[in-house]
Write an enzyme that holds these catalytic residues in place. Structure first.
Site, PDB file in Angstrom:
ATOM      1  N   GLY B  63       0.790  -1.232   0.000  1.00 42.79           N
ATOM      2  CA  GLY B  63       0.000   0.000   0.000  1.00 42.79           C
ATOM      3  C   GLY B  63       0.817   1.276   0.000  1.00 42.79           C
ATOM      4  N   ASP B 208      27.898   6.303 -10.898  1.00 47.94           N
ATOM      5  CA  ASP B 208      26.826   5.389 -11.308  1.00 47.94           C
ATOM      6  C   ASP B 208      27.442   4.006 -11.541  1.00 47.94           C
ATOM      7  OD1 ASP B 208      24.627   4.230 -12.519  1.00 47.94           O
ATOM      8  OD2 ASP B 208      24.648   5.481 -14.313  1.00 47.94           O
ATOM      9  N   ASN B 247      11.341  10.295 -20.493  1.00 51.04           N
ATOM     10  CA  ASN B 247      12.322  10.036 -21.550  1.00 51.04           C
ATOM     11  C   ASN B 247      12.029  10.910 -22.774  1.00 51.04           C
ATOM     12  OD1 ASN B 247      14.243   9.013 -23.241  1.00 51.04           O
ATOM     13  ND2 ASN B 247      13.977   6.909 -22.526  1.00 51.04           N
ATOM     14  N   HIS B 382      21.942   4.412 -18.772  1.00 51.56           N
ATOM     15  CA  HIS B 382      23.112   4.242 -17.904  1.00 51.56           C
ATOM     16  C   HIS B 382      24.263   3.596 -18.667  1.00 51.56           C
ATOM     17  CE1 HIS B 382      20.919   5.109 -14.128  1.00 51.56           C
ATOM     18  NE2 HIS B 382      19.900   4.652 -14.811  1.00 51.56           N
TER      19      HIS B 382
END
Lengths: 569, 569
Positions: B63, B208, B247, B382
């Protein structure tokens, strides 16, 4: 290329054969196919069932353990059922036997390993049933059906496809298969038998289709051994190997590689111990007992001398591997230097759980190798596009019925068939519950549509969870429950005291005193709508629930399940 | 190859710089990094925050809508915070602003598109905040920090990495990036600036790492256009395109391909309409208005003249695509001949929902193309392994800190770094909550560990759902709830009537009369344990709950949440 419909030149022209998938259509699991022979359109003569598997609950089926096929259709036809044939020993083909066999009470047939795995499965549920082991060289006569078992390669030994002759025509039941030319047990798919069946004429090929979207052929099981060899040689600590516990051939490879690298083997986890036990006694798994160590003797060996074959490749809670990762296994701890190899792809829906488990193992110091990032650590048991095309080429069936895949995959299969020269009306894409009817005169049609429901298993209950219960679970899962208790005087019908509010999974009550006070006012106002004696309590209850729902949504943007309880005192 | 630690030759030798990841470590989302400068070890002088993103709930967080970083650590240091820098406009980097900015109330900085997307996001929550647009050519002076924005390619325009100079050393904040040499907007990663920063000396590269397990370089966004062209030319009906609504470059490609193939464009779904609106006004998306059609005008065009760009690539309930598939969209129905293109990978955890949506679209007649089976329909934003290695090569940082990935990926990143010649102590792999401290004298260490909790958003509530509420939700989700109501006389303390049992999500009460009757007997027996006046109700309540739990488990193998309610009358 394609044979004309195999006509029933001996039988009566009125006879029909109906294929009724009670599971396995639009779905990878829960396989159960009914072959129903009718000497006349309105006269059911004989029924043959192929497979009896479980399915797995989807995310919305909160708390459900398993799903089994809905056999409502069969209930008034039990005396016509001649038997259940099992194609192989995977859960999605035998797992529903403990629930369905006691209802149908008919003979069950399978190859040696399949039969024994089914018997063990039934024993686990307290059912002592003998499963008949078929003779691979002699077709099984069963009612008007003749069933030939054709050995195929899959991710479990002793898997079979079925060549089923009926008075209406011949059918090829091509459940899970691939063409592995170097299988671990040396037993290749019997292409000669398939070709011969094709020569005899096949009205319809039912074919596995789950990997149709992958180009080429599925690789041989054999290629994994080299990868395992490399991993074990680069492992300074414990070598921990996990795969599906039914994947006997894969386990054999892990055993071979371990022994070759001078490691002792420890089997951990109930289902692996059980399956390896059965397979070892029947000689489907081979090793010398001297290489096997019991879990409590692990401490007698150095880490570099041990190879653990464990359950938990899907990160099942409480499986051996989960307990090892969480540091609560009785005999095993993860240390720097250990290597964990996942030789199985995550089942759809289990990806996150598997990734979390991998992360936990990594944090604890293990190096983890898994098939998503490393090639040749897992190969599928199912044929890819070219395997499926080869099966069509061998059987040369007049009609095609993709099974054991999603609707998306069925559609891709049909595209492949069109590319191979099949016409639109030769590829059958039934929706769940649709019955396909083959007539002796060569006609094929969707005869009717059954309304199939999901029969859910929860604990000891079979089918006692329905949509209402599930919907309540879904609501409570995401929003919680708010219970309002209203004391009502039995004789006067009046509300005797202030209503009480209790909640679970909704909000911290102690930190939300204002909200609860306001909610009480809403309830009291709703109760006042009917002054004096309340007789139509149902109406008032609905009012309370509706008003409270509106209030709580406005204040919190949440919609808990609301339950008003009247206590007559 | 590797620079010696960049020493702070001007500042005082006592100063330190601490990096405190409040999110984004061991985790792909929820990015929030604190750069804390201390002129002396015990004196916090200035704090800079990089990113302020949301995370997504895991399966056990029933939830919960969103998770945000836990900023408890910052609460008593707010007057030291000089600002928040945003690297790019994705939700996992800006999405927590509406919750966190009102608490911190500090200036926010970003590139033009990032700033405007953040402003729109804040406006949606009723917050009128101006986000400062930085000048890409002049480093931003902010307290003792100097921040240079370096443009990088990613799956959204105007993304930046940060070259942060501090009194203790220089840091390169390499959040989400790849090296795309043919980006849609023509703006390449500024490798020259990165190399120059490297030349100046970098104490630590934060990088990253989420795609480190994929070999090679991530492909250019450009390659998708050819695939889209092929799909749209093979589409006799409506062309329906979906991707992540952030995007922007991908949407631009869908627009270009549609216009080139003489189709009108319809944007469907709030987040796509909003993001395209912002990007169009700022000229990050380009098209002529004459090609755009409003949803209610769809019927004026033939299917083959339409291209729909829709939300719902993750099968979000109520998204435009979900409504279209379910046949409940106001203006769009799926027909045979339509083509639906998914140009996005399923987010982990959403795979099943996406597959179900694809199946539904297929059953309704659409041909569905999606990236799992078709190459070049989606590329990641990425960098893969070689992109990450290139970044290390360009920055030549003394230390490496992988961010924005799971622990498994951080570990793979460290392996890659070791292969490139880094030593073990140069690659920092902190656990969640661990603070990394850089001293002016070149020392690096884990200074302390914060205990971070998940701050969960549910409806309008921020952080008001804790573990108790979640645990109740989990129990009720899988087992349901059983409520026992016991009326108790206020004055005498005696039970006045038979207890009542109500359940939700447990079992069909009407079909389980025997079970309920037996359960009542168990309750009555538990109440009798204390004869006469019940004073220690808490004890009796626990007894009732415990005995009922035992009884129900024995009978059903289920463990519902049990709640005994006493009503004083």
């Amino acid at each position: 290329m394609i044979n004309p419909i195999n006509r029933n030149i001996f039988g009566n022209p009125q006879s029909i054969l109906r294929i009724i998938p009670l599971g396995g259509i639009g779905n990878v699991t829960k396989n159960l196919y009914v072959y129903e022979y009718r000497s006349r359109p309105d006269n059911i003569s004989d029924i043959l069932i192929v497979d009896c598997g479980v399915g797995f609950p989807d995310e919305a089926m909160y708390g459900i353990d398993l799903v089994i096929p809905d056999i409502t259709y069969l209930r008034d036809k039990i005396n016509k059922i001649r038997g259940i044939i099992l194609t192989h020993g995977h859960e999605d083909h035998i797992g529903a036997l403990p629930y369905i066999l006691p209802v149908l009470n008919v003979p069950v047939y399978g190859t040696l390993l399949t039969a024994k795995l089914a018997e063990v499965k039934l024993q686990d549920s307290g059912l002592q049933v003998k499963v008949n082991v078929i003779n691979e060289n002699i077709p099984l006569k069963i009612g008007p059906f003749s069933v030939e078992f054709i050995h195929v390669t899959h991710s479990i030994p002793d898997a079979a496809n079925l060549f089923i002759k009926t008075p209406v025509g011949n059918f090829y039941h091509g459940s899970d298969f691939k063409f592995d030319w170097t299988p671990i047990d040396g037993k290749k798919t019997e292409v000669d038998k398939i070709a011969r069946a094709g020569k005899e004429g096949i009205t319809c090929l039912l074919s596995d289709c789950v990997r149709v979207e992958t180009e080429g052929y599925t690789l041989s099981e054999k290629i994994i051994e080299e990868t395992l060899d490399k991993e074990i040689r680069n492992c300074p600590g414990k070598f921990i190997f996990t795969t599906q516990s039914s994947n006997i051939s894969r386990i054999q490879q892990a055993i071979d590689v371990s022994i070759r690298n001078n490691r002792k083997i420890v089997f951990l986890g109930r289902s692996i111990e059980r399956n390896v036990g059965v397979a070892y006694r029947l000689k489907y798994v081979n090793y010398s007992e001297m290489f096997v160590v019991r879990d409590k003797d692990i401490r007698k060996y150095k880490d570099s001398e041990l190879s653990l074959i464990v359950t938990g490749s899907q990160a099942q809670p409480n499986s051996a591997l989960s307990r090892i990762a969480e540091g609560i296994h009785k005999f095993v701890r993860i240390k720097e230097g250990d290597v964990v190899v996942f030789s199985a792809d995550p089942i759809p829906g289990y990806e996150n759980a598997v990734h979390t488990l991998i992360d936990l193992l990594t944090v604890n110091g293990a190096r983890v190798a898994y098939s998503e990032i490393q090639d040749q650590l897992h190969v599928s048991g199912h044929g890819a596009r070219n395997d499926l095309a080869l099966m069509i080429g061998l059987t040369q069936a007049s009609n095609l019925l993709p099974i054991g895949g999603t609707y998306r995959q069925m559609r891709h299969y049909s595209q492949m068939a069109f590319d191979m020269g099949y016409k639109h009306n030769q590829v059958l894409l039934p929706l769940e519950g649709e019955i396909i009817e083959f007539s002796a005169s060569g006609q094929v049609r969707i005869a009717e549509k059954l309304s199939l429901k999901n029969v859910m298993i929860d604990g000891l209950g079979v089918g006692d969870i329905g949509n209402v219960v599930l919907r309540d679970r879904q609501t409570m899962a995401s929003e919680g429950i708010v219970i309002v208790v209203v004391p009502l005087d039995k004789s006067s019908g009046r509300v005797t005291a202030e209503p009480d509010i209790i909640s679970r999974g909704f909000i911290y009550m102690k930190e939300s005193v204002d909200l609860i006070d306001e909610a009480k006012k809403v309830i009291i106002k709703s109760l006042r709508l009917k002054k004096g004696r309340i007789t139509d309590w149902q109406f008032v209850r609905k009012q309370v629930e509706k008003n409270l729902e509106g209030f709580l949504f406005k204040e919190t943007h949440r919609r808990p399940l609301i339950l008003a309880v009247v206590v007559h005192v």
